[in-house]
Design a protein around this motif. Structure first.
Motif: not given
Length: 239
Positions: A69-87
Motif C-alpha cells: 500500500t506504499k509506493g515511492l516513485v523517483r524520476y531518473t530521466r529525462p534530466a529535467k525531471l530527474a529527482g522528482r519524487t512521488i509518494l
C-alpha cells in the motif's frame, strides 16, 4: 407437474444459483489476490519502468513498493525531471519537485504522461482498493467486476479479465457511474521474473483521447524492502 411442485423446484434452483454465485465471488476474491501477486512479486519489491507516451520523449522512473500500500516513485530521466519524487501512502499522494520547499498533496487520478496516472505507476494491488462485486466465467478465464472500497481511489470501477491461473489479461477502467469507459490496460510481454511469469509490458488505450496508446515497460525487478523512513512526505527532499 403440479404448481406447488414447480414452485419448489424453482425455489431450489434459485437457492442453488445464489450459493454458486457467492462461491464464485469468493473464488474471485482469491484469484484477484493471485493476480496482484503476479503483477507484483510480494508486498515489498522494486522495479524500473519506462513510460512511452503517444507524444513526446520517454520517461523513466524507479519504483519501490512497501507493504503493498506504499509506493515511492523517483524520476531518473529525462534530466529535467530527474529527482522528482512521488509518494503514495494508502489513498494519499504527495509530489516533491527539486528546488521547492516541501512535498505537495496531489490526486491519484491526475495524469502524468499520456494515459498514465499517478496510481498506475505506484499502486499495484487491486485487492487492497477494490471488492469483487461479481465474477463471470469468460472463455478460458474470468471477468471480475470490481468496485472501489472508498471514493478516494483513482478509478471507481474496474472490469478485470484474468485467465484460469489468475494471470491478468486486460483491465477496463470506468467512471463512477460504471457505464463510461475511461481507458483499457492490456497486460503483455509475460516473462519469468523472480520465479514466476509476470507481465513486463502494459499497453494503455485512452478512450477519452481517441484511443491514443501509452506503453509502460517494466524491468529490473528486485525482491527488496525499502527503508520505512523513505515513505514520509517530509523526507522526500532528502532522498
Amino acid at each position: 407437474m403440479t404448481k406447488s411442485r414447480a414452485k419448489t423446484i424453482l425455489s431450489a434452483f434459485l437457492l442453488a444459483l445464489a450459493f454458486a454465485s457467492k462461491a464464485l465471488t469468493a473464488d474471485g476474491t482469491a484469484l484477484l489476490e493471485k493476480a496482484d501477486n503476479i503483477r507484483g512479486p510480494g508486498p515489498n519489491f522494486s522495479f524500473v519502468s519506462e513510460i512511452q507516451p503517444p507524444e513526446g520523449s520517454p520517461v523513466e522512473v524507479s519504483v519501490s513498493v512497501r507493504e503493498n500500500t506504499k509506493g515511492l516513485v523517483r524520476y531518473t530521466r529525462p534530466a529535467k525531471l530527474a529527482g522528482r519524487t512521488i509518494l503514495y501512502l494508502d489513498q494519499n499522494m504527495w509530489i516533491y519537485i527539486p528546488g521547492t520547499g516541501r512535498a505537495l498533496r496531489i490526486s491519484p487520478q491526475q495524469r502524468l504522461h499520456g494515459a498514465v496516472s499517478h496510481a498506475d505507476i505506484a499502486r499495484t494491488a487491486y485487492s487492497s482498493d477494490y471488492v469483487v462485486e461479481k465474477t463471470k466465467v469468460a472463455g478460458n478465464g474470468y471477468i471480475f467486476e470490481l468496485k472501489a472500497r472508498t471514493r478516494s481511489v483513482a478509478y471507481h470501477r474496474i472490469n478485470l479479465t484474468v485467465d484460469k491461473s489468475g494471470a491478468p489479461q486486460v483491465a477496463v477502467f470506468h467512471a463512477r457511474s460504471g457505464d463510461r469507459k475511461l481507458k483499457s490496460a492490456y497486460f503483455e510481454g509475460y516473462r519469468n521474473v523472480l520465479g514466476m511469469k509476470r507481465p513486463a509490458r502494459l499497453r494503455i488505450v485512452d478512450h477519452l483521447d481517441g484511443d491514443a496508446v501509452t506503453i509502460m515497460i517494466y524491468r529490473e525487478f528486485e525482491d527488496s524492502t525499502a527503508p520505512a523512513a523513505w515513505f514520509q512526505p517530509n523526507q522526500l527532499r532528502r532522498l
